[in-house]
Design a protein around this motif. Structure first.
Motif, mmCIF file in Angstrom:
data_model
loop_
_atom_site.group_PDB
_atom_site.id
_atom_site.type_symbol
_atom_site.label_atom_id
_atom_site.label_comp_id
_atom_site.label_asym_id
_atom_site.label_seq_id
_atom_site.Cartn_x
_atom_site.Cartn_y
_atom_site.Cartn_z
ATOM 1 N N LYS A 115 -28.153 3.856 7.483
ATOM 2 C CA LYS A 115 -27.057 2.898 7.996
ATOM 3 C C LYS A 115 -26.255 3.462 9.132
ATOM 4 N N VAL A 116 -26.094 4.726 9.133
ATOM 5 C CA VAL A 116 -25.287 5.607 10.152
ATOM 6 C C VAL A 116 -26.211 5.904 11.446
ATOM 7 N N CYS A 117 -27.338 6.607 11.300
ATOM 8 C CA CYS A 117 -27.776 7.085 12.537
ATOM 9 C C CYS A 117 -28.996 6.373 12.928
ATOM 10 N N GLY A 118 -29.746 5.205 12.170
ATOM 11 C CA GLY A 118 -30.641 4.481 12.343
ATOM 12 C C GLY A 118 -32.056 5.057 12.243
ATOM 13 N N VAL A 130 -36.647 6.878 7.360
ATOM 14 C CA VAL A 130 -36.965 8.135 6.596
ATOM 15 C C VAL A 130 -37.749 7.691 5.524
ATOM 16 N N CYS A 131 -38.485 8.602 4.732
ATOM 17 C CA CYS A 131 -39.086 8.475 3.413
ATOM 18 C C CYS A 131 -38.084 8.495 2.326
ATOM 19 N N GLU A 132 -38.495 8.075 1.207
ATOM 20 C CA GLU A 132 -37.670 7.955 -0.075
ATOM 21 C C GLU A 132 -36.910 9.317 -0.265
ATOM 22 N N ASP A 133 -37.925 10.459 -0.012
ATOM 23 C CA ASP A 133 -37.518 11.769 -0.226
ATOM 24 C C ASP A 133 -36.166 11.992 0.648
ATOM 25 N N ASP A 134 -35.938 11.599 1.657
ATOM 26 C CA ASP A 134 -35.013 12.042 2.674
ATOM 27 C C ASP A 134 -33.800 10.823 2.786
ATOM 28 N N TYR A 135 -33.680 9.866 1.630
ATOM 29 C CA TYR A 135 -32.957 8.814 1.643
ATOM 30 C C TYR A 135 -32.205 8.662 0.307
ATOM 31 N N SER A 165 -30.962 12.072 4.461
ATOM 32 C CA SER A 165 -30.297 13.366 3.884
ATOM 33 C C SER A 165 -29.520 13.952 5.035
ATOM 34 N N VAL A 166 -29.613 13.702 6.270
ATOM 35 C CA VAL A 166 -29.075 14.607 7.254
ATOM 36 C C VAL A 166 -27.587 14.152 7.403
ATOM 37 N N CYS A 167 -27.636 12.700 7.495
ATOM 38 C CA CYS A 167 -26.217 12.187 7.547
ATOM 39 C C CYS A 167 -25.446 12.447 6.425
ATOM 40 N N LYS A 168 -26.022 12.390 5.194
ATOM 41 C CA LYS A 168 -25.235 12.714 3.934
ATOM 42 C C LYS A 168 -24.619 14.044 4.018
ATOM 43 N N GLU A 169 -25.379 15.088 4.150
ATOM 44 C CA GLU A 169 -25.065 16.622 4.419
ATOM 45 C C GLU A 169 -23.873 16.609 5.397
#
Length: 73
Positions: free
Chosen positions: A5-8, A11-16, A24-28
């Motif tokens: 919802k931030v970067c658009g 990604v697969c479920e492993d990175d969400y 995972s990138v935005c969350k970190e």
């Protein structure tokens, strides 16, 4: 496949994170003060990730978060 919802990014479920809706990138890299904006750096006093809204840039280019700044006054 999920969409952040931030970067658009798609990604697969492993990175969400389904709870936050973030990849995972935005969350970190989320601001550790507000939790809703991406960070632009770290506070030179406490080391937390901070966004432009929750920090003040010093003359030397470093950032101080609003929490640490209020403690200095």
């Amino acid at each position: 496949v999920y969409t952040c919802k931030v970067c658009g990014r798609r990604v697969c479920e492993d990175d969400y994170d389904v709870n936050t809706g973030l990849c995972s990138v935005c969350k970190e890299t989320m601001c550790e003060i507000c939790g809703s904006n991406l960070s632009i750096g770290t506070c030179k006093i406490c080391g937390r990730l901070v966004c432009s809204k929750d920090s003040v840039r010093q003359k030397d280019g470093s950032l101080i978060c609003v929490d640490c700044l209020s403690g200095l006054e």
